[in-house]
Each structure stands twice: as C-alpha cells, then as structure tokens.
Design an enzyme around this catalytic site. Structure first.
Site, short mmCIF file in Angstrom:
data_model
loop_
_atom_site.label_atom_id
_atom_site.label_comp_id
_atom_site.label_asym_id
_atom_site.label_seq_id
_atom_site.Cartn_x
_atom_site.Cartn_y
_atom_site.Cartn_z
N TRP A 37 0.85 -1.19 0.00
CA TRP A 37 0.00 0.00 0.00
C TRP A 37 0.88 1.24 0.00
O TRP A 37 1.88 1.33 0.73
CB TRP A 37 -0.91 -0.01 1.23
N ASP A 63 -16.29 11.73 -2.94
CA ASP A 63 -15.68 10.51 -2.41
C ASP A 63 -16.45 10.09 -1.15
O ASP A 63 -17.59 10.48 -0.93
CB ASP A 63 -14.20 10.74 -2.16
N ARG A 71 -9.60 -2.54 8.44
CA ARG A 71 -10.13 -1.18 8.33
C ARG A 71 -11.58 -1.10 8.85
O ARG A 71 -12.43 -0.45 8.25
CB ARG A 71 -10.04 -0.66 6.90
N LYS A 128 -16.38 5.66 -8.83
CA LYS A 128 -15.11 5.13 -8.32
C LYS A 128 -15.47 3.96 -7.39
O LYS A 128 -16.07 4.16 -6.34
CB LYS A 128 -14.33 6.20 -7.56
N TRP A 129 -15.09 2.75 -7.81
CA TRP A 129 -15.45 1.51 -7.09
C TRP A 129 -14.24 1.07 -6.28
O TRP A 129 -13.22 0.69 -6.84
CB TRP A 129 -15.86 0.45 -8.11
N ASP A 130 -14.38 1.08 -4.97
CA ASP A 130 -13.24 0.81 -4.08
C ASP A 130 -13.40 -0.55 -3.41
O ASP A 130 -14.50 -1.12 -3.34
CB ASP A 130 -13.13 1.92 -3.04
N MET A 131 -12.29 -1.05 -2.86
CA MET A 131 -12.29 -2.30 -2.08
C MET A 131 -11.05 -2.23 -1.18
O MET A 131 -9.94 -2.40 -1.64
CB MET A 131 -12.23 -3.50 -3.03
N ASN A 132 -11.27 -1.95 0.11
CA ASN A 132 -10.19 -1.48 0.96
C ASN A 132 -9.61 -2.51 1.93
O ASN A 132 -9.03 -2.11 2.94
CB ASN A 132 -10.66 -0.25 1.75
N CYS A 171 -10.71 0.86 -7.98
CA CYS A 171 -9.76 1.21 -6.92
C CYS A 171 -9.80 0.10 -5.89
O CYS A 171 -10.85 -0.52 -5.67
CB CYS A 171 -10.15 2.55 -6.29
N ASP A 176 -2.84 5.24 -3.48
CA ASP A 176 -3.24 6.30 -2.55
C ASP A 176 -2.10 7.28 -2.28
O ASP A 176 -2.32 8.30 -1.63
CB ASP A 176 -3.70 5.68 -1.22
#
Length: 804
Positions: A225, A392, A469, A502-506, A550, A572
């Site tokens: 990361w 966001d 997270r 914006k498609w995220d996966m954290n 993302c 990031d």
C-alpha cells in the site's frame, strides 16, 4: 467460420513430429493468422511468430516464439535427440530417446517423466497421473470469448486444440487467440470431465511457455500500500522463481504481469517477452530454469487453498493469459501491451475516449462531506477548467468515519438536504459532471445491512470474523448478496445524473468461507466470477457511466478489472516522486489512459515530502489527470498555475493518454518519459535529487521523422517565491524574512518563471539528444536557467514545423 483438420500419424524416432494431412476451408480474406501444415501449428501476428507441433506420441512440442518468420519446415528449431539421457524416464520403450523431461512442451502434466514444474494438478479416480494427447483441433474467426470470465475481444482468430486422456476421463482444450494488430497471443485452458467419476482440479495455470535459456532476467512489479508496482529485475537461475498473490485480489504486493528479458535487453534493444493475466483474483506465476537449458514460464490461478470439483460432463475455464514479444526492448513490449489494452481490453464504449479531468473531494474534506462546502469547491473546480466532480467517501447514511455505514447506500439527507439529483443539477450549471465513490463489496458491523444480515459477511463457521479497516467482506458467493449490490448501486445511479463511479475495495480477504459453494477451495475464484457478473449487471445497462476501479489504491490493477473499467486508481500515494516509481512500473504493462493520477497538496500526507506544484502536475499529466486538493487554500499564483496546467493538458490530452509511451534510460536519479511520436510528442524530464554544480542534461527524443524539422519548447511553469528561501535577499533591495508576512504576501500574488527554453532541429538531430540549458549552479538566476532543484521537472512539447 471454422477450419477443420483431420490427423493421421506415423511414429518416428526421438519424439519427432508425425506426418499430418489436413484439409482446411477458410472464409476470411488476407493471409491466415493460424496455419496447420505437416503437423505444425503456425500462429502469426504482424511482427511475431508462435510455432508448435504435434509429436509422434501426440504431445505438443513448443518450437518458436519470437520475431516473425516465414512459414517453413521448422526442423532446424527442433532439438535433435541423438543420444539417450542416462537418468531420463523413457516415455515409450519403442522410442528410447524420447523423454518428456527434455522436450519443450506447450502444456505438461504429472506422471509422464517431466520433472519440471507442472501447470496443472487434477485428482481423478486414478490419482494425479494424466497423459492428455492430441485429439482434435479447430480454428475460428473470433476472439473465442469465455463463458464465466472476462477475455479480450475484437478482431482475432482462435485455435482450439483438444488433448484427451481416456483412462483418466479428462480433456484439456488449449485456446490460442491471435490479435494480429497488436502482436499479442492470448492463451487459456478448458478442463472437461469426460469420464464417469468426479474429479477435482487442484492447480491450473493458464499458460505454459518453454523458452531456450538466453541468460534471461525477469522483471516484476512489486510493492505494498502506497508503494505499489516498483520494478525489480533478477536473473533466472537454476530452480524456480515464484511470485503471486494470496490476498483474494491481484494485489499491490505482486502484479500478475511481468516481463522476461534477454540478458542484453534494455528499454529499446533486445528480446523481451511479456506475460499478463486477465484476472483479478489470487494468482501465481513462476519462471524456472532446468538442467537442460530450458526456461519454463507459468501463470494462472493461485493454487493455495484452491480446489474445484468437476462432475462428469462439467468443465472449468482458466483465466486468459496474454503474451507478447518484442525485439525492440522493454519499450517495444510495453507498446504492444498498451495497444492491446486500448483496443481489446478496455470496454469498447471507452476506447480512445479521452478521460475527463477530475476533482476528487477526499483530500479536501475527507468524511466531512457537506453540500455547501462541496458546492464552493465545485465552483472553484469549474473556474480552473476541471470537468468532473467526484464526491468521495462520506455521502451516504451512517458514514461519519470508517467504522460505520458501509452496506447502506441511502443518501445522507443531513448532508444533502436537497438530494443528490439537485446537487447534480447544480454541478451541471457549472459545466461539471458528477461522480460518486462506492465500496459495495464491504460491510461495517455498525450498519443497517449487517444488523439485518450478519450471515452475509464472510466468516469461518464457529469463529469470529477478522476485521480490516473496521470492515468485513460481503460473501459474493451468495446470490442474494450479489442481487443486493446490483439493486443498491443501481438505484443510486438512477436517482441522479451520475456519469462516473469510483469503485473501491479497501481490505484483503480473510475468513474465505461460504456455505454457497460445494467445496471450500471454490470460494476465492467464485467470488471473482460473481464480482465480474455484478459489474456487468450494473454498468452494461448504464453505458454512460465511466467506471474507475480502486482497491486501497493499486491493489487490484489488472486486466480483469480493465475489462469493466476505463481506468484504475494507481495508488493512494500522490507524492509525485513516489509516483515516478509507481507509474513507471505500471507503464511496462498498462497504458497511461488507464492510470488515474492526481495532483494533491504538499508536503504530502504519505511522505511529508515538499514538492513543486509543477512537478505534481508533470507526473500526473502522463495519465488520467485529476486534482485531490483543498482548493480554498490555493494562492493566487497557484490558481494561475493550475489553470494553465489544465489548459495545457486539455490541449494535448489525447497525446498524453493515447500516444505511444516510452521510458528512457537515464543516469543520476533522472526519469524520462515520452508520449507521442511522428508529428508531435511531449517529453517529461524528472529529477529526484539535485547535485551541486550539476552537469548538463541530454534529452534524446525518439520516434520522429528523421528528415523533418521540429521545434522543442519547454512548457512554461511558475517558480513559487518561497522555494528560494533566504536567497531572495540577493535580488531584493532590502533584507526580508523568507518566512515573514511580506514575502508570504508577495508569494501569494507573484512568482518567477522557470527556464524559457527552445530548440530546433531535424528528427535525426533531436534523436541524438538536446543539450539542455544549465541548471542552477549556485551563482545566479535568470529566465534561461533551469531551476529544478530537488524534485524538479520540465515538460517539453515537440512539434513538427510547417514549411513556410
């Protein structure tokens, strides 16, 4: 249309190829991309050839993958086995020189005397022994799309070679797809259970490539990361080098793509082979050197914790692997992959479509989303020339920080009293489109969804799930979860004029268990299969929505995601000095049009490094540009600089996003990037660290017409006064505190100009390298000196001159 080939064979010595007689009917015009002559398959692209033949025993022997050759008898490329190997296992007593351990093979299996790394492991009622031999083949005039996974599309021809083992009841179909225009050959494998007993696939690579050892090196993209896709090059030595991901995604640790370099290859010279995978899940690749001088390459699904039962009559498809070759170094291989991605991977509706200049709200407001604050930022973004306003994290109910709200995508009416549709109308009046951030694959325990369906989160029975997270992973193996995501995201997109997601996966996947699959080893792959289906169900009916993927930055930067999206958030980390490494790494495999890159404030949140605003833009310009910035804090001079940056970018956007990209071999902590060739190019020269009394820089420019005349101009950029510190007292009539109110006030409204530089010459002259103006030598400032310092950079616009 299909070519059909029949086969008859007679056995010859030393695993030699049989004589094969075939009749073909081909409906399409032009030279064939795939031919079958005398037992040999000849696959051709514009500049490469891929050849393999059928041996006397029905195995597929790899013969050549490299520069294009005229179709001919390949006997000189086939190793002659004139002596028995003392420790070898003989495949057939009647053919004592034939050992599969010393043969270059297209696909190998267990139990036949090949003791190198094996691409597949299938457990049948006979154990792991598997000996599939050539049965049939056919050629189709299409890209051979898969049923369950994304594959490249567009004009192509495909070869389907079926190998079978009746005793084990297994068929393998090797699918080769030839993309002539971009010099790419794709490969995948289909496993069928043709027997009457169940079988289990425990390992399955999509490709095996056996190459002769030429003193090879392997270049991989590795990181973590905020430190993604740094390049590492290592020699291929005896044994195996293995890389991959076990995180449930393609991962920021090891990208699925890599290059194999001949020992003397560099950016512009030498043989280079490229390998990548159209897949977004856990993967594994290996490069191994054996005692017989052969290098074997594999790429496919990660075998750790993978198992896929196939009942009689069932089949399983591997992800698609893609290969390229160039004898023009790494830049040649990169160019072929870039054209492949832009023409055959990115969704057709976004091919060659310029990516908008984005404002993203995250670094300006974080979770403190407020309609009035966003409206003020939007007004400024519009005035600066931006085109798209992305809200966001923090716009939906219960999302005040990262401990709650995920899973509930109802608009927070306390933050948007007028609703999203009204805010979108407000943006439209400012000539801005609206985008939204989602994280649909995740759920917080503090959410209405989790309260209703705690069973929808992945967990191992009898154990508490592990958080990352403050969130859990939704079980996409569950059809109800998939339906919920499609309905929730779709409803929000239809509620307002939203043109960007914006498609995220954290987080990584742990607790990979689901009651909705027949075997625990199916979870990771089924998750990815269903994710692709969810993306198709949401965005195919809404072709106006541009999708940016993302995953904690570049945690899922892969060709599988790019089959659904036009671009991916690279990291990031928005520090441009770190981004030099990250974006340069990505450029080996992915074109600038897919690399989302933003300008942010300095010192940077990830490194505390202070960098010039000009460099922040110059790096981000070689990608899909955005700004992630509290615009309230810009000074008057910074606003002028940002406005000029965006105007320059819009004027040259197609060149920067879709022009041919080249990296330059540079000394002393320098980077050189070039977009474009022929009539126009932009070259970026970047400096991580300055030396005292720096020696002159040389800037070669490639790909120009050698006889045409060109002019090269440095892009104007501002030098902010605070960058000079106490040196400002050398040019002012009175002594001033460099941190005092006077200079701070002056710096808000005035700046100096960086080097005004212009050069002329023919393309052949410029290819030799422009001797650039001096950098600052510690003696004086004038408008012709390049004031780079640490972290400085310049863009050069190269244009063909029109004869008067």
């Amino acid at each position: 249309m299909v070519w059909n080939g029949g086969i008859q064979a007679r056995r010859t010595a030393a695993c030699a190829a049989p004589r094969i007689y075939a009749v073909f009917v081909r409906a399409t015009k032009g030279p064939p991309l795939i031919e079958f002559r005398d037992g040999v398959f000849f696959l051709s692209t514009a500049n490469t050839s891929y050849w393999f033949g059928v041996t006397a025993h029905g195995h597929l022997e790899h013969l050549h993958y490299g520069r294009r050759l005229p179709v001919q008898d390949p006997q000189a490329l086939r190793p002659e086995r004139t002596a028995q190997r003392a420790s070898a296992i003989v495949y057939d007593p009647a053919d004592p020189r034939c050992t599969l351990d010393a043969l270059a093979l297209e696909y190998s299996t267990i139990g036949q005397g090949d003791y190198r790394r094996i691409p597949c492991r299938i457990l049948t009622h006979h154990g792991y022994d598997l000996d599939p031999v050539h049965r049939t083949h056919r050629i189709t005039a299409d890209a051979a799309p898969a049923l369950t996974l994304p594959t490249a599309d567009g004009p192509a021809e495909s070869l389907h070679v079926t190998l079978g083992d009746d005793r084990a009841g297994i068929e393998l179909t090797l699918v080769y797809t030839v993309f002539e225009d971009v010099d790419v050959i794709a490969r995948r494998v289909i496993v069928r259970n043709t027997g009457d007993a169940p079988a289990t696939i425990e390992q399955l690579a999509s490709v095996q490539l056996d190459l002769p050892d030429r003193g090879l090196r392997v270049l991989t993209l590795d990181g973590d990361w905020i430190a993604e896709t740094h390049t590492h090059t290592r020699a291929v030595t005896p044994g195996a080098f293995v890389t991959g991901s076990t995180t449930g995604s393609s991962s920021n640790r090891h990208n699925p793509g890599f290059l194999i370099l001949e020992d003397r290859a560099d950016e512009d010279r030498g043989r280079v082979w490229g390998v990548n995978l159209v897949y977004s899940g856990s993967h594994e690749a290996s490069v191994s050197l054996d005692a017989h001088g052969s290098v074997r390459v594999h790429s496919g699904i990660q075998p750790q914790a993978f198992a896929w039962p196939i009942a009689p009559g069932e089949e399983f498809e591997s992800p698609q692997a893609v290969l390229t070759f160039s004898d023009e170094g790494c830049n040649g291989a990169s160019d072929r992959f870039h054209r492949f991605v832009n023409r055959h991977i990115v969704p057709e509706r976004f091919r060659e479509v310029p990516r908008p200049v984005v404002f993203n709200s995250w670094e300006a407001v974080s979770f403190d989303v407020d309609e009035r604050r966003l409206g003020r930022l939007a007004k400024q973004a519009s005035a600066l020339g931006m085109e798209l306003f992305v809200i966001d994290d923090g716009w939906f109910a219960g999302r005040r920080d990262d401990t709650g709200g995920l899973g509930d995508y109802g608009v927070d009416t306390s933050r948007f009293p007028s609703g999203l549709a009204a805010f979108g109308d407000r943006l439209k009046r400012l000539n801005l489109r609206m985008g939204l951030w989602f994280e649909p694959e995740m759920v917080n325990e503090r959410s209405a969804l989790y309260a209703r369906h705690p069973d929808w989160a992945m967990r191992v029975p009898g154990k508490a799930p592990r958080e990352g997270r403050h969130q859990l992973v939704l079980d996409l193996c569950n059809p109800d979860v998939c339906d919920y995501i499609v309905e929730q995201v779709g409803a929000v997109l239809d509620s307002a004029d939203i043109t960007y997601v914006k498609w995220d996966m954290n987080r990584h996947i742990a607790d990979a268990s689901s009651p909705h699959v027949a075997h625990p080893g199916m979870v990771a792959h089924r998750y990815i299969q269903n994710l692709y289906a969810v993306l198709a169900r949401i965005f195919a009916p809404r072709p106006h929505v541009l999708l940016e993927m993302c995953s904690s930055g570049g945690n899922r930067f892969d060709l599988g995601m790019l089959r659904h999206s036009a671009m991916i958030w690279a990291s990031d980390d928005t520090d441009p000095i770190e981004r030099l490494e990250i974006q340069q790494g990505l450029s080996h495999l992915y074109p600038p049009s897919t690399i989302s890159a933003h300008v942010s404030a300095a010192p940077h949140a990830q490194t505390l490094r202070d960098t010039p605003l000009s460099t922040r833009f110059n790096v981000a310009a070689f990608g899909a540009l955005g700004y992630e910035y509290d615009l309230d804090l810009l000074t008057s001079e910074e606003r002028k600089e940002v406005r000029d940056q965006i105007a320059f970018y819009l004027a040259h956007r197609e060149l920067l996003q879709f022009g041919r990209f080249r990296r330059g071999d540079m000394p002393r902590d320098r980077y050189r990037w070039q977009a474009g060739e022929g009539d126009e190019a932009i070259v970026g020269l970047f400096q991580r660290r300055v030396d005292a009394a720096p020696t002159p820089d040389i800037l070669p420019i490639a790909g120009l017409d050698p006889d045409a005349a060109y002019v090269v101009r440095a892009k104007p950029q501002r030098l902010m006064i605070e960058r000079f510190g106490n040196l400002i007292n050398h040019v002012t009539p009175m002594r001033l505190d460099p941190r005092g109110l006077v200079l701070q006030t002056v710096g808000r409204f005035h700046s100096l100009r960086d080097a005004a530089e212009e050069h002329r010459g023919t393309g052949s002259l410029l290819a030799e390298g422009i001797r650039l103006n001096d950098q600052f030598q510690g003696t004086e400032y004038n408008e012709s000196i390049r004031m780079l310092g640490d972290h400085g950079s310049t863009l050069y616009l190269v244009e063909k001159e029109t004869p008067r």
